[in-house]
Design a protein around this motif. Sequence first.
Motif, mmCIF file in Angstrom:
data_model
loop_
_atom_site.group_PDB
_atom_site.id
_atom_site.type_symbol
_atom_site.label_atom_id
_atom_site.label_comp_id
_atom_site.label_asym_id
_atom_site.label_seq_id
_atom_site.Cartn_x
_atom_site.Cartn_y
_atom_site.Cartn_z
ATOM 1 N N VAL A 70 -11.933 2.742 6.452
ATOM 2 C CA VAL A 70 -11.147 2.086 7.481
ATOM 3 C C VAL A 70 -10.818 0.718 6.334
ATOM 4 O O VAL A 70 -9.499 0.132 6.710
ATOM 5 C CB VAL A 70 -11.917 1.620 8.790
ATOM 6 C CG1 VAL A 70 -11.278 0.466 9.467
ATOM 7 C CG2 VAL A 70 -11.977 2.940 9.604
ATOM 8 N N GLY A 71 -11.674 0.081 5.857
ATOM 9 C CA GLY A 71 -11.157 -1.094 5.097
ATOM 10 C C GLY A 71 -10.075 -0.514 3.894
ATOM 11 O O GLY A 71 -9.229 -1.473 3.850
ATOM 12 N N LEU A 72 -10.297 0.413 3.312
ATOM 13 C CA LEU A 72 -9.089 0.724 2.314
ATOM 14 C C LEU A 72 -7.921 1.152 3.054
ATOM 15 O O LEU A 72 -6.774 0.850 2.469
ATOM 16 C CB LEU A 72 -9.814 2.217 1.607
ATOM 17 C CG LEU A 72 -10.710 1.714 0.430
ATOM 18 C CD1 LEU A 72 -11.140 2.960 -0.462
ATOM 19 C CD2 LEU A 72 -10.051 0.606 -0.342
ATOM 20 N N LEU A 73 -8.070 1.790 4.438
ATOM 21 C CA LEU A 73 -6.865 1.865 5.262
ATOM 22 C C LEU A 73 -6.145 0.835 5.487
ATOM 23 O O LEU A 73 -4.764 0.639 5.298
ATOM 24 C CB LEU A 73 -7.218 2.786 6.319
ATOM 25 C CG LEU A 73 -5.930 3.344 7.037
ATOM 26 C CD1 LEU A 73 -5.226 4.026 6.538
ATOM 27 C CD2 LEU A 73 -6.355 3.967 8.555
ATOM 28 N N VAL A 74 -6.760 -0.482 5.695
ATOM 29 C CA VAL A 74 -6.419 -1.609 6.147
ATOM 30 C C VAL A 74 -5.626 -2.159 4.958
ATOM 31 O O VAL A 74 -4.538 -2.801 4.994
ATOM 32 C CB VAL A 74 -7.333 -2.714 6.769
ATOM 33 C CG1 VAL A 74 -6.895 -3.915 6.862
ATOM 34 C CG2 VAL A 74 -7.660 -1.975 8.213
ATOM 35 N N GLY A 75 -6.141 -2.383 3.810
ATOM 36 C CA GLY A 75 -5.712 -2.625 2.828
ATOM 37 C C GLY A 75 -4.425 -1.781 2.241
ATOM 38 O O GLY A 75 -3.650 -2.706 1.619
ATOM 39 N N VAL A 76 -4.347 -0.685 2.554
ATOM 40 C CA VAL A 76 -3.153 -0.156 2.046
ATOM 41 C C VAL A 76 -2.091 -0.428 2.879
ATOM 42 O O VAL A 76 -0.809 -0.421 2.550
ATOM 43 C CB VAL A 76 -3.447 1.562 1.961
ATOM 44 C CG1 VAL A 76 -2.128 2.428 2.029
ATOM 45 C CG2 VAL A 76 -4.338 1.976 0.932
ATOM 46 N N VAL A 77 -2.191 -0.437 4.089
ATOM 47 C CA VAL A 77 -1.445 -0.723 5.084
ATOM 48 C C VAL A 77 -0.810 -2.383 4.913
ATOM 49 O O VAL A 77 0.356 -2.634 4.880
ATOM 50 C CB VAL A 77 -1.698 -0.658 6.668
ATOM 51 C CG1 VAL A 77 -0.846 -1.500 7.689
ATOM 52 C CG2 VAL A 77 -1.989 0.751 6.908
ATOM 53 N N THR A 86 0.830 -11.012 0.349
ATOM 54 C CA THR A 86 -0.187 -10.187 0.885
ATOM 55 C C THR A 86 -0.145 -8.936 0.277
ATOM 56 O O THR A 86 -1.283 -8.316 -0.061
ATOM 57 C CB THR A 86 -0.007 -10.192 2.277
ATOM 58 O OG1 THR A 86 0.103 -11.368 3.030
ATOM 59 C CG2 THR A 86 -0.916 -9.414 2.960
ATOM 60 N N GLN A 87 0.996 -8.595 -0.077
ATOM 61 C CA GLN A 87 1.183 -6.943 -0.656
ATOM 62 C C GLN A 87 0.313 -7.209 -1.916
ATOM 63 O O GLN A 87 -0.351 -6.230 -2.310
ATOM 64 C CB GLN A 87 2.640 -6.454 -0.943
ATOM 65 C CG GLN A 87 3.219 -6.309 0.346
ATOM 66 C CD GLN A 87 4.879 -6.005 0.182
ATOM 67 O OE1 GLN A 87 5.227 -6.150 -1.047
ATOM 68 N NE2 GLN A 87 5.449 -5.381 1.076
ATOM 69 N N LEU A 92 -4.062 -5.349 -5.220
ATOM 70 C CA LEU A 92 -5.302 -5.447 -6.103
ATOM 71 C C LEU A 92 -6.555 -5.222 -5.448
ATOM 72 O O LEU A 92 -7.474 -4.416 -6.281
ATOM 73 C CB LEU A 92 -5.130 -6.882 -6.663
ATOM 74 C CG LEU A 92 -6.169 -7.418 -7.509
ATOM 75 C CD1 LEU A 92 -5.914 -6.537 -8.948
ATOM 76 C CD2 LEU A 92 -5.973 -8.911 -7.906
ATOM 77 N N ALA A 93 -6.800 -5.601 -4.446
ATOM 78 C CA ALA A 93 -8.091 -5.631 -3.727
ATOM 79 C C ALA A 93 -8.557 -4.044 -3.350
ATOM 80 O O ALA A 93 -9.463 -3.297 -3.676
ATOM 81 C CB ALA A 93 -8.186 -6.214 -2.447
ATOM 82 N N VAL A 94 -7.260 -3.020 -2.994
ATOM 83 C CA VAL A 94 -7.508 -1.772 -2.739
ATOM 84 C C VAL A 94 -7.880 -0.958 -4.156
ATOM 85 O O VAL A 94 -8.718 -0.238 -4.354
ATOM 86 C CB VAL A 94 -6.217 -1.086 -2.361
ATOM 87 C CG1 VAL A 94 -6.226 0.331 -2.197
ATOM 88 C CG2 VAL A 94 -6.165 -1.442 -0.920
#
Length: 147
Positions: A70-77, A86-87, A92-94
């Motif tokens: 879920v965290g990675l999905l939110v990061g990708v979106v 933000t992008q 970078l965070a993902v």
Amino acid sequence: MTTTYLASMALMGALVVAVVTWMVRGRGWYHYSPGSSTSGRSPTSDRESHFETYADQPMVWVGAFAVLVVGLLVGVVASISGPVETQSIAGLAVAVVGGAGLCGYLLFGVYLSATRRGHPRSLAVAESATVAGVLFLIAVGFQLVGA
């Protein structure tokens, strides 16, 4: 210039073959059989840490995986849509979380596999460090070839 690279490659290949041959013939590793005295912990140990207790429960792993996905999905979106700042930060965070998760999964898997085979913890850590070093050398090799 190309001759220098080929000579260096041949020299390093000969060195690798020599080291592998020395390691295979240097010690009777094929006679090794783990015993209860070589293990860092006994199967009926009451001294298990909280981490080891939770590591044996499948629902903890399922929950951790769900939180990670879920965290990675939110990061990708967030890296696909939204302001430019933000992008870049989300992308970078993902990448960092994904890379750290992959490395942690691999190294912890090697450690757990080694301890479950009866190796002491120090040897299991050494095996994990060896895998990390080999992966680092492979990554450096790809960087050098690609450059």
